[in-house]
Design a protein around this motif. Structure first.
Motif, PDB file in Angstrom:
ATOM      1  N   ILE A 118       0.833  -1.209   0.000  1.00 23.26           N
ATOM      2  CA  ILE A 118       0.000   0.000   0.000  1.00 23.26           C
ATOM      3  C   ILE A 118       0.874   1.268   0.000  1.00 23.26           C
ATOM      4  N   PRO A 119       1.834   1.399   0.930  1.00 25.34           N
ATOM      5  CA  PRO A 119       2.697   2.591   0.842  1.00 25.34           C
ATOM      6  C   PRO A 119       3.523   2.659  -0.447  1.00 25.34           C
ATOM      7  N   ILE A 120       3.979   1.519  -0.947  1.00 22.66           N
ATOM      8  CA  ILE A 120       4.737   1.524  -2.201  1.00 22.66           C
ATOM      9  C   ILE A 120       3.861   2.058  -3.328  1.00 22.66           C
ATOM     10  N   SER A 121       2.585   1.640  -3.323  1.00 24.00           N
ATOM     11  CA  SER A 121       1.690   2.050  -4.409  1.00 24.00           C
ATOM     12  C   SER A 121       1.518   3.565  -4.428  1.00 24.00           C
ATOM     13  N   GLU A 122       1.521   4.188  -3.245  1.00 21.06           N
ATOM     14  CA  GLU A 122       1.399   5.649  -3.178  1.00 21.06           C
ATOM     15  C   GLU A 122       2.617   6.303  -3.829  1.00 21.06           C
ATOM     16  N   VAL A 123       3.797   5.819  -3.457  1.00 24.15           N
ATOM     17  CA  VAL A 123       5.047   6.378  -3.983  1.00 24.15           C
ATOM     18  C   VAL A 123       5.101   6.213  -5.504  1.00 24.15           C
ATOM     19  N   ALA A 124       4.778   5.010  -5.975  1.00 21.54           N
ATOM     20  CA  ALA A 124       4.902   4.709  -7.398  1.00 21.54           C
ATOM     21  C   ALA A 124       3.856   5.465  -8.221  1.00 21.54           C
ATOM     22  N   GLN A 125       2.658   5.563  -7.670  1.00 24.33           N
ATOM     23  CA  GLN A 125       1.608   6.290  -8.380  1.00 24.33           C
ATOM     24  C   GLN A 125       2.020   7.754  -8.548  1.00 24.33           C
ATOM     25  N   ALA A 126       2.576   8.336  -7.487  1.00 24.33           N
ATOM     26  CA  ALA A 126       2.997   9.737  -7.548  1.00 24.33           C
ATOM     27  C   ALA A 126       4.120   9.919  -8.563  1.00 24.33           C
ATOM     28  N   ALA A 127       5.029   8.927  -8.636  1.00 20.53           N
ATOM     29  CA  ALA A 127       6.169   9.052  -9.549  1.00 20.53           C
ATOM     30  C   ALA A 127       5.821   8.568 -10.952  1.00 20.53           C
ATOM     31  N   GLY A 128       4.661   7.926 -11.117  1.00 12.63           N
ATOM     32  CA  GLY A 128       4.282   7.389 -12.417  1.00 12.63           C
ATOM     33  C   GLY A 128       5.124   6.193 -12.829  1.00 12.63           C
ATOM     34  N   VAL A 129       5.230   5.206 -11.938  1.00  9.80           N
ATOM     35  CA  VAL A 129       5.947   3.976 -12.269  1.00  9.80           C
ATOM     36  C   VAL A 129       4.973   2.810 -12.083  1.00  9.80           C
ATOM     37  N   VAL A 130       4.983   1.872 -13.043  1.00 14.57           N
ATOM     38  CA  VAL A 130       4.051   0.748 -12.975  1.00 14.57           C
ATOM     39  C   VAL A 130       4.458  -0.227 -11.863  1.00 14.57           C
ATOM     40  N   VAL A 131       3.472  -0.642 -11.063  1.00 14.49           N
ATOM     41  CA  VAL A 131       3.722  -1.651 -10.037  1.00 14.49           C
ATOM     42  C   VAL A 131       2.747  -2.796 -10.253  1.00 14.49           C
ATOM     43  N   ILE A 132       3.260  -4.022 -10.249  1.00 11.43           N
ATOM     44  CA  ILE A 132       2.350  -5.168 -10.201  1.00 11.43           C
ATOM     45  C   ILE A 132       2.736  -6.018  -9.010  1.00 11.43           C
ATOM     46  N   SER A 133       1.820  -6.101  -8.040  1.00  9.73           N
ATOM     47  CA  SER A 133       2.099  -6.922  -6.871  1.00  9.73           C
ATOM     48  C   SER A 133       1.628  -8.339  -7.153  1.00  9.73           C
ATOM     49  N   PRO A 134       2.473  -9.318  -6.891  1.00 13.82           N
ATOM     50  CA  PRO A 134       2.019 -10.694  -7.112  1.00 13.82           C
ATOM     51  C   PRO A 134       0.928 -11.079  -6.109  1.00 13.82           C
ATOM     52  N   THR A 135       1.050 -10.623  -4.857  1.00 14.49           N
ATOM     53  CA  THR A 135       0.296 -11.263  -3.772  1.00 14.49           C
ATOM     54  C   THR A 135      -0.418 -10.343  -2.800  1.00 14.49           C
ATOM     55  N   ALA A 136      -0.335  -9.022  -2.971  1.00 11.18           N
ATOM     56  CA  ALA A 136      -0.975  -8.148  -1.978  1.00 11.18           C
ATOM     57  C   ALA A 136      -2.475  -8.131  -2.205  1.00 11.18           C
ATOM     58  N   THR A 137      -3.238  -8.648  -1.232  1.00 12.80           N
ATOM     59  CA  THR A 137      -4.663  -8.902  -1.462  1.00 12.80           C
ATOM     60  C   THR A 137      -5.593  -7.818  -0.938  1.00 12.80           C
ATOM     61  N   ASN A 138      -5.060  -6.823  -0.216  1.00 12.88           N
ATOM     62  CA  ASN A 138      -5.945  -5.789   0.331  1.00 12.88           C
ATOM     63  C   ASN A 138      -6.475  -4.874  -0.778  1.00 12.88           C
ATOM     64  N   PRO A 139      -7.784  -4.548  -0.754  1.00 10.43           N
ATOM     65  CA  PRO A 139      -8.347  -3.698  -1.819  1.00 10.43           C
ATOM     66  C   PRO A 139      -7.627  -2.352  -1.970  1.00 10.43           C
ATOM     67  N   LYS A 140      -7.110  -1.811  -0.849  1.00 11.36           N
ATOM     68  CA  LYS A 140      -6.497  -0.486  -0.874  1.00 11.36           C
ATOM     69  C   LYS A 140      -5.214  -0.416  -1.698  1.00 11.36           C
ATOM     70  N   VAL A 141      -4.712  -1.550  -2.149  1.00 16.43           N
ATOM     71  CA  VAL A 141      -3.497  -1.527  -2.960  1.00 16.43           C
ATOM     72  C   VAL A 141      -3.737  -0.769  -4.267  1.00 16.43           C
ATOM     73  N   THR A 142      -4.889  -1.024  -4.901  1.00 17.32           N
ATOM     74  CA  THR A 142      -5.115  -0.387  -6.205  1.00 17.32           C
ATOM     75  C   THR A 142      -6.117   0.758  -6.142  1.00 17.32           C
ATOM     76  N   VAL A 143      -6.937   0.797  -5.101  1.00 14.65           N
ATOM     77  CA  VAL A 143      -7.943   1.847  -4.996  1.00 14.65           C
ATOM     78  C   VAL A 143      -7.885   2.411  -3.594  1.00 14.65           C
ATOM     79  N   ASP A 144      -7.876   3.728  -3.465  1.00 10.76           N
ATOM     80  CA  ASP A 144      -7.954   4.287  -2.127  1.00 10.76           C
ATOM     81  C   ASP A 144      -8.964   5.408  -2.093  1.00 10.76           C
ATOM     82  N   GLY A 145      -9.908   5.315  -1.168  1.00 13.47           N
ATOM     83  CA  GLY A 145     -10.952   6.327  -1.041  1.00 13.47           C
ATOM     84  C   GLY A 145     -11.730   6.495  -2.333  1.00 13.47           C
ATOM     85  N   GLY A 146     -11.983   5.381  -3.030  1.00 16.32           N
ATOM     86  CA  GLY A 146     -12.760   5.438  -4.263  1.00 16.32           C
ATOM     87  C   GLY A 146     -11.958   5.911  -5.463  1.00 16.32           C
TER      88      GLY A 146
END
Lengths: 386, 294
Positions: A118-146
């Motif tokens: 989840i914290p990595i996704s914030e950093v990468a989204q801000a920097a515009g770098v693609v992240v694919i997590s093999p195993t992180a199952t929490n919904p907040k990984v790809t969507v936060d606050g809608g």
């Protein structure tokens, strides 16, 4: 007077050194014209710490997938950088920063746990770098606050599905009426799984008799387990990683709790306490006993190289890496935005863990399996479709 | 009722383990007025050495405890020699900050690959667990072992402090360093031995902790260390019975909160008790108000 001249001297030195730096920049070192272009991919995984077997599996599978590609994708030579987050969220942010700013990677595979991803996704989204997590199952990984983080993808199903499957299994197959739940109050993965399990279990007519929180550093569960022993629940839901689950399971049996243990994919490790957890069930992404030919081929390949059966983490990491390579090839570019668009448009990708198409939130739609810990091994029980 | 008693025993088990760590804190503080924050890390090293002793080196577990005690005693004395002795006559805050530094240094150093490594280890108990049911209350041999060990340690410590020459030297030192030196007490040697004894106690605590809660890792010392320090302050830092009492209260407070209120509040309530006691009686439960020495 002396003081003023000191400042002047300091200022001169600063200005002088600045001019040198500027001179270097402007002087124009000739731009290297590389014959073959290189694309850099990062891998972030917990190679040490409390879930190190997850990291090892993921690293093995990642390297296997890259090796199979001949270190090439499209016109690019692949260069990869591996970073260890120790399953500590702050460390995950540090290594993600390093991969993005220093190593200048185009895409990252990782991380493994939700609380790091989840914290990595914030950093990468801000920097515009693609992240694919093999195993992180929490919904907040790809969507936060809608809001969809559009650079972030994953290769696994999500916790609402996993928690629901576990609850349905407890109700329908185990005939459970009451459940007790223990969860780590500082871990997104276990909180999410607990919430969705509870929701589905109660909706299906079951009763959650105890819901107890602990901290990651806790080792003494005697008070809570003594209380749960009094309540005699049918199942004890333990949605944490194998280390903690083993410790809780052992103490639970010490306290005379006879409930069936139930959990999520965090149990999938050769280092789980096989004796204490015997008879327990958990939801997972794949089973090596799945009869599909691609599963058999994958199990053979992995076993030949690493001498052990691939767990779900290895399988998902292999799928995630393959998905990323396919997206890069399709994009024909190392620009993260192009890779993102190519990734989002992938449909029906034939992965080992099933056919993968992404929904609008970057989550693949796929089935789950239920495994049982029995006599020191994992036994395949059933497949559940979404 | 059985349920309550069983929880009391759970609290006793936790409190007694805290007590073993708290005794070391309180002894060192009583003599050099220094809070040795590295004590939790000595506890961790003790747990690891004990674990290596009965899993890797195939020792019988009492021997493993002894080895852990010796190694930790050496470690405690080394820490004192390298980090605290040079600062003995510096302002007290310096030694305190050095202690925090030493604590983090040891935890991080031990988590390096060539030391213990950063991974969690599951401790296989060196003996079979046995459970006795007495009037519906279950007691295990592990709980009994912890209880007996702590009582022996406590009696041994009381004997050491009040019946031996070293103990007399320690007590003299706790009043005044300079006068003690004039009376012929070897200050450096006494302080060094105090650190050694405190560290050996922490080692016993570490091994017992690893047996009771069978999972260890290099940062495991931080929380129990903090709790034991709190216990020592709660009972009145510098006093051996105070450390004991404080530890038992901390153990019960945690377990009772988890058992009867909510597991989420356990640490919060335990530390609230500390704040409350300090507000009402700043010297701790058994502490006496001393006139400031000049």
């Amino acid at each position: 007077m002396v003081r003023v001249s000191k400042w002047v001297a300091l200022l001169t030195v600063i200005l002088f050194s600045l001019s040198i730096i500027a001179g270097c920049g402007g002087g124009g070192t000739p731009a290297p014209t590389a014959p073959v272009e290189e694309i850099k991919i990062g891998l972030i995984a917990p190679l040490t710490g409390d879930v190190k077997t997850f990291g090892e599996s993921v690293k093995n599978a990642f390297e296997l997938a890259i090796e199979e590609s001949g270190h090439k994708v499209g016109d690019f030579n692949i260069k990869y950088v591996i970073a260890d987050d120790r399953n500590v969220a702050t460390e995950a942010v540090n290594v993600a920063d390093k991969l993005i700013t220093q190593d200048k990677v185009s895409a990252i595979v990782g991380s493994v746990t939700s609380s790091c991803t989840i914290p990595i996704s914030e950093v990468a989204q801000a920097a515009g770098v693609v992240v694919i997590s093999p195993t992180a199952t929490n919904p907040k990984v790809t969507v936060d606050g809608g809001k969809r983080k559009d650079y972030i993808f994953r290769a696994c199903f999500i916790d609402p599905f996993q928690g629901t499957v576990a609850a349905r299994f407890a109700l329908d197959e185990l005939g459970a009426k009451t459940a007790a739940v223990l969860f780590d109050q500082g871990n997104d993965y276990t909180i999410g799984l607990k919430d969705y399990f509870k929701e589905a279990f109660v909706a299906g007519g079951g009763q959650v008799v105890a819901e107890e929180a602990y901290a990651k550093t806790d080792t003494d569960f005697s008070a809570v387990l003594t209380r749960i022993a009094q309540l005699k629940p049918d199942v004890l839901f333990l949605p944490d990683y194998y280390q903690k689950v083993s410790l809780i399971g052992k103490q639970a049996r010490d306290k005379g709790i006879t409930a069936t243990f139930l959990g999520g994919d965090g149990w999938d490790s050769p280092e789980i306490d096989w004796t204490a957890m015997d008879g327990g069930y958990f939801t997972n992404h794949y089973s090596p006993e799945d009869p599909r030919p691609e599963v058999k081929e994958w199990v053979d390949k992995y076993t030949a190289k690493y001498g052990q059966t691939p767990d779900a983490l290895a399988t998902l990491a292999y799928d995630a890496t393959k998905l990323l390579l396919a997206a890069i090839e399709k994009a024909g570019s190392k620009d993260p935005a192009a890779i993102r668009d190519a990734m989002a448009s992938i449909e029906g990708f034939q992965a080992v863990s099933g056919s993968i198409s992404f929904d609008e939130n970057g989550n693949p739609i796929k089935s789950a399996v239920i495994l049982q810990i029995k006599d020191g091994a994992q036994k395949f029980v059933t497949i559940v479709n979404p | 009722m059985e349920y309550f008693l069983e929880q009391v025993i759970n609290g006793l088990q936790l409190g007694l383990v805290y007590a073993l760590i708290a005794l070391g804190y309180t002894m060192v503080y009583g003599i050099v007025r220094l809070i040795n924050f590295a004590h939790g890390e000595v506890f961790m090293v003790g747990a690891f050495v004990g674990y290596f002793g009965f899993t890797n080196w195939n020792m019988p577990w009492p021997l493993a405890i002894l080895v852990a005690m010796i190694i930790c005693a050496c470690l405690g004395m080394t820490i004192e020699r390298l980090a605290y002795r040079p600062l003995r006559y510096a302002p007290r805050i310096m030694a305190l900050i050095a202690a925090i530094g030493v604590s983090f240094f040891i935890a991080h150093f031990c988590s390096l690959k060539f030391m213990f490594g950063p991974n969690y280890r599951v401790v296989q108990r060196p003996f079979e667990e046995v459970y006795w049911s007495i009037g519906g209350v279950t007691i295990s041999n592990i709980q009994l072992l912890i209880f007996v060990t702590v009582v022996i340690m406590l009696l041994g410590l009381q004997y050491l402090v009040y019946r031996t020459r070293l103990g007399a030297a320690m007590r003299t030192l706790s009043y005044d360093h300079d006068t003690a030196r004039l009376m012929g007490v070897n200050v450096d040697r006494t302080i060094s031995l105090t650190f050694g004894i405190g560290a050996a106690l922490a080692a016993v605590g570490g091994v017992l902790y690893a047996i009771a809660y069978p999972q260890i890792f290099t940062f495991m010392g931080i929380m129990p260390g903090l709790k034991a320090f709190t216990a020592a302050v709660l009972g009145g830092i510098g006093l051996i019975p105070g450390a004991m009492l404080g530890a038992l209260i901390m153990g019960q407070a945690e377990v009772m909160t988890a058992a009867f209120i909510s597991s989420q509040l356990r640490d919060m309530i335990a530390f609230s008790i500390l704040i409350l006691v300090l507000l009402i009686k700043p010297t701790g439960i058994l502490g006496k108000t001393q006139p400031e020495k000049v």
